[in-house]
Design a protein around this motif. Structure first.
Motif, PDB file in Angstrom:
ATOM      1  N   SER A  27      60.961  36.822  43.589  1.00 38.47           N
ATOM      2  CA  SER A  27      61.053  35.388  43.962  1.00 38.47           C
ATOM      3  C   SER A  27      60.192  34.437  43.228  1.00 38.47           C
ATOM      4  CB  SER A  27      60.507  35.226  45.455  1.00 38.47           C
ATOM      5  OG  SER A  27      61.197  36.020  46.292  1.00 38.47           O
ATOM      6  N   GLY A  28      58.964  34.900  42.210  1.00 37.15           N
ATOM      7  CA  GLY A  28      58.044  33.986  41.665  1.00 37.15           C
ATOM      8  C   GLY A  28      56.925  33.957  42.668  1.00 37.15           C
ATOM      9  N   TYR A  29      55.878  33.501  42.004  1.00 37.79           N
ATOM     10  CA  TYR A  29      54.521  33.456  42.985  1.00 37.79           C
ATOM     11  C   TYR A  29      54.827  32.472  44.200  1.00 37.79           C
ATOM     12  CZ  TYR A  29      49.998  32.239  44.504  1.00 37.79           C
ATOM     13  OH  TYR A  29      48.607  31.892  45.330  1.00 37.79           O
ATOM     14  N   HIS A  30      55.223  31.182  43.822  1.00 42.56           N
ATOM     15  CA  HIS A  30      55.337  30.139  44.803  1.00 42.56           C
ATOM     16  C   HIS A  30      56.208  30.501  45.935  1.00 42.56           C
ATOM     17  CE1 HIS A  30      52.685  27.429  42.107  1.00 42.56           C
ATOM     18  NE2 HIS A  30      53.536  27.809  41.119  1.00 42.56           N
ATOM     19  N   ALA A  31      57.360  31.038  45.604  1.00 38.52           N
ATOM     20  CA  ALA A  31      58.289  31.368  46.576  1.00 38.52           C
ATOM     21  C   ALA A  31      58.217  32.822  47.397  1.00 38.52           C
ATOM     22  CB  ALA A  31      59.646  31.454  46.183  1.00 38.52           C
ATOM     23  N   ALA A  32      57.388  33.671  46.919  1.00 35.24           N
ATOM     24  CA  ALA A  32      57.026  34.665  47.685  1.00 35.24           C
ATOM     25  C   ALA A  32      55.907  34.357  48.953  1.00 35.24           C
ATOM     26  CB  ALA A  32      56.089  35.520  46.593  1.00 35.24           C
ATOM     27  N   ALA A  33      56.303  35.146  49.908  1.00 34.27           N
ATOM     28  CA  ALA A  33      55.643  35.021  51.135  1.00 34.27           C
ATOM     29  C   ALA A  33      54.812  36.193  51.513  1.00 34.27           C
ATOM     30  CB  ALA A  33      56.591  34.535  52.285  1.00 34.27           C
ATOM     31  N   MET A  34      53.523  36.210  52.049  1.00 34.49           N
ATOM     32  CA  MET A  34      52.868  37.295  52.583  1.00 34.49           C
ATOM     33  C   MET A  34      53.763  38.006  53.531  1.00 34.49           C
ATOM     34  SD  MET A  34      50.238  37.767  50.540  1.00 34.49           S
ATOM     35  CE  MET A  34      48.815  38.428  51.509  1.00 34.49           C
ATOM     36  N   ASP A  35      54.415  37.326  54.346  1.00 36.00           N
ATOM     37  CA  ASP A  35      55.160  38.304  55.638  1.00 36.00           C
ATOM     38  C   ASP A  35      56.260  38.953  54.865  1.00 36.00           C
ATOM     39  OD1 ASP A  35      54.046  37.047  57.783  1.00 36.00           O
ATOM     40  OD2 ASP A  35      55.116  35.084  57.600  1.00 36.00           O
ATOM     41  N   GLN A  50      43.914  42.803  55.070  1.00 41.09           N
ATOM     42  CA  GLN A  50      42.523  43.706  55.092  1.00 41.09           C
ATOM     43  C   GLN A  50      42.256  44.366  53.369  1.00 41.09           C
ATOM     44  OE1 GLN A  50      43.185  47.042  57.711  1.00 41.09           O
ATOM     45  NE2 GLN A  50      43.015  45.683  59.459  1.00 41.09           N
ATOM     46  N   HIS A  51      43.362  43.997  52.809  1.00 38.93           N
ATOM     47  CA  HIS A  51      43.312  44.896  51.423  1.00 38.93           C
ATOM     48  C   HIS A  51      43.060  43.590  50.449  1.00 38.93           C
ATOM     49  CE1 HIS A  51      44.176  48.973  52.263  1.00 38.93           C
ATOM     50  NE2 HIS A  51      44.642  48.505  53.145  1.00 38.93           N
ATOM     51  N   PHE A  52      43.726  42.451  50.723  1.00 34.64           N
ATOM     52  CA  PHE A  52      43.795  41.119  49.663  1.00 34.64           C
ATOM     53  C   PHE A  52      43.541  40.243  50.580  1.00 34.64           C
ATOM     54  CE2 PHE A  52      46.512  44.804  48.148  1.00 34.64           C
ATOM     55  CZ  PHE A  52      46.043  45.099  46.787  1.00 34.64           C
ATOM     56  N   GLY A  53      42.657  39.168  50.086  1.00 36.59           N
ATOM     57  CA  GLY A  53      42.283  38.035  50.955  1.00 36.59           C
ATOM     58  C   GLY A  53      43.174  36.820  50.931  1.00 36.59           C
ATOM     59  N   SER A  54      43.918  36.919  49.774  1.00 37.45           N
ATOM     60  CA  SER A  54      45.013  35.800  49.662  1.00 37.45           C
ATOM     61  C   SER A  54      46.128  36.230  48.945  1.00 37.45           C
ATOM     62  CB  SER A  54      44.313  34.726  49.271  1.00 37.45           C
ATOM     63  OG  SER A  54      43.719  35.035  47.805  1.00 37.45           O
ATOM     64  N   LYS A  55      47.223  35.344  48.813  1.00 42.17           N
ATOM     65  CA  LYS A  55      48.406  35.599  47.999  1.00 42.17           C
ATOM     66  C   LYS A  55      47.689  35.572  46.680  1.00 42.17           C
ATOM     67  CE  LYS A  55      51.883  32.813  47.539  1.00 42.17           C
ATOM     68  NZ  LYS A  55      53.018  31.930  47.800  1.00 42.17           N
ATOM     69  N   ARG A  56      46.959  34.840  46.255  1.00 45.46           N
ATOM     70  CA  ARG A  56      46.524  34.662  44.906  1.00 45.46           C
ATOM     71  C   ARG A  56      45.823  35.893  44.556  1.00 45.46           C
ATOM     72  NH1 ARG A  56      46.732  30.000  42.222  1.00 45.46           N
ATOM     73  NH2 ARG A  56      45.844  30.118  40.235  1.00 45.46           N
ATOM     74  N   LEU A  58      46.252  38.983  45.632  1.00 44.27           N
ATOM     75  CA  LEU A  58      47.270  39.954  45.674  1.00 44.27           C
ATOM     76  C   LEU A  58      47.852  39.690  44.412  1.00 44.27           C
ATOM     77  CD1 LEU A  58      48.748  42.322  46.760  1.00 44.27           C
ATOM     78  CD2 LEU A  58      50.095  40.516  48.012  1.00 44.27           C
ATOM     79  N   TYR A  59      48.379  38.549  43.853  1.00 45.85           N
ATOM     80  CA  TYR A  59      49.134  38.486  42.573  1.00 45.85           C
ATOM     81  C   TYR A  59      48.196  38.871  41.542  1.00 45.85           C
ATOM     82  CZ  TYR A  59      51.829  35.890  39.116  1.00 45.85           C
ATOM     83  OH  TYR A  59      52.577  35.747  37.879  1.00 45.85           O
ATOM     84  N   LEU A  60      47.018  38.354  41.333  1.00 45.58           N
ATOM     85  CA  LEU A  60      46.075  38.782  40.570  1.00 45.58           C
ATOM     86  C   LEU A  60      45.773  40.474  40.208  1.00 45.58           C
ATOM     87  CD1 LEU A  60      43.249  35.971  40.769  1.00 45.58           C
ATOM     88  CD2 LEU A  60      45.358  36.092  38.764  1.00 45.58           C
ATOM     89  N   ALA A  61      45.891  41.101  41.485  1.00 46.35           N
ATOM     90  CA  ALA A  61      45.921  42.425  41.405  1.00 46.35           C
ATOM     91  C   ALA A  61      46.915  43.100  40.936  1.00 46.35           C
ATOM     92  CB  ALA A  61      45.459  43.147  42.822  1.00 46.35           C
ATOM     93  N   VAL A  62      48.203  42.550  41.358  1.00 47.25           N
ATOM     94  CA  VAL A  62      49.692  42.755  40.630  1.00 47.25           C
ATOM     95  C   VAL A  62      49.516  42.706  38.986  1.00 47.25           C
ATOM     96  CG1 VAL A  62      51.957  42.788  40.524  1.00 47.25           C
ATOM     97  CG2 VAL A  62      50.534  42.892  42.882  1.00 47.25           C
ATOM     98  N   LEU A  63      49.171  41.638  38.774  1.00 48.60           N
ATOM     99  CA  LEU A  63      49.196  41.091  37.322  1.00 48.60           C
ATOM    100  C   LEU A  63      48.095  42.157  36.597  1.00 48.60           C
ATOM    101  CD1 LEU A  63      49.960  39.408  34.968  1.00 48.60           C
ATOM    102  CD2 LEU A  63      48.200  37.884  35.609  1.00 48.60           C
ATOM    103  N   ASP A  64      46.951  42.328  36.958  1.00 45.72           N
ATOM    104  CA  ASP A  64      46.077  43.303  36.410  1.00 45.72           C
ATOM    105  C   ASP A  64      46.669  44.636  36.132  1.00 45.72           C
ATOM    106  OD1 ASP A  64      44.219  41.296  36.006  1.00 45.72           O
ATOM    107  OD2 ASP A  64      43.136  41.760  37.967  1.00 45.72           O
ATOM    108  N   ASN A  65      47.107  45.166  37.248  1.00 48.97           N
ATOM    109  CA  ASN A  65      47.884  46.377  37.131  1.00 48.97           C
ATOM    110  C   ASN A  65      48.914  46.504  35.972  1.00 48.97           C
ATOM    111  OD1 ASN A  65      50.152  48.516  38.653  1.00 48.97           O
ATOM    112  ND2 ASN A  65      48.060  49.085  39.011  1.00 48.97           N
TER     113      ASN A  65
END
Length: 215
Positions: A27-35, A50-56, A58-65
């Protein structure tokens, strides 16, 4: 949605990253929903937060991975053999294998829709810099080229691998990864092998074309 089994924190985090990667790629970052990410991971949204404070975050964690996976694959390729030609082949294969992986993490590393955001741009640039530095170390050691010259060649080689690799992925035209690797590594080796250690370039070189001699 039935509750997912309780996992150790590290395993839960990896599960969330896998789910998030799939949604961000689709979906890309903008269209992706946390739900959607929570549902894909089989957890509630509060558990995700509880694991990621925001969608941003989470995205950065995925990018780092994804960036870590890529850097490690290039490092393994460079240390897999002492033969320089085989190193070129292994490094290009690492590029193609990364972009051809089922999770499509390459889209986040090389084609992020947040590439102009400072925190994302910094990470993407770091991936390019680290991989180029590793390649340039090998080039400098084996050719006697200066640090600046070796680094420029490294960026050239890796840029070629990335651009050609993405072309191959989008339009494979019946060419498998082994064939694509062989073709691109042959091209790269013809270039890099013209810099033997016994003949490092010098400021007095006379074989560099000038406007008068270039024809």
């Amino acid at each position: 949605m039935s509750p997912s089994p309780r996992l150790p924190r590290k395993e839960r985090r990896e599960s969330l990253l896998d789910a998030a990667r799939a949604v961000f790629v689709e979906s890309g970052y903008h269209a992706a929903a946390m739900d959607e990410i929570a549902a894909r991971a089989g957890v509630t949204k509060p558990v995700l937060y509880q694991h990621f404070g925001s969608k941003r975050d989470l995205y950065l964690a995925v990018l780092d991975n994804g960036a870590e996976q890529f850097i490690e694959s290039v490092g393994r390729a460079l240390t897999s053999t002492p033969n320089n030609r085989d190193r070129v082949t292994a490094t290009i294969n690492a590029y193609l294998k990364f972009i051809d992986h089922d999770d499509e993490a390459y889209r986040l590393v090389f084609q992020s829709d947040l590439v102009n955001a400072p925190d994302v741009r910094e990470r993407v640039q770091r991936v390019h810099a680290l991989s180029a530095e590793m390649v340039s170390d090998v080039i400098a050691e084996d050719t006697g080229l200066s640090r600046a010259e070796a680094l420029l060649l490294a960026y050239g080689l890796l840029g070629m691998a990335q651009t050609a690799g993405l072309r191959w992925l989008s339009t494979p035209e019946g060419m498998d990864r082994q064939s694509a690797t062989a073709l691109l590594s042959a091209l790269a080796w013809r270039g890099i092998s013209s810099f033997p250690k016994s003949h490092p370039p010098s400021p007095e070189r006379t074989d560099v074309p000038t406007p008068e001699t270039a024809g």
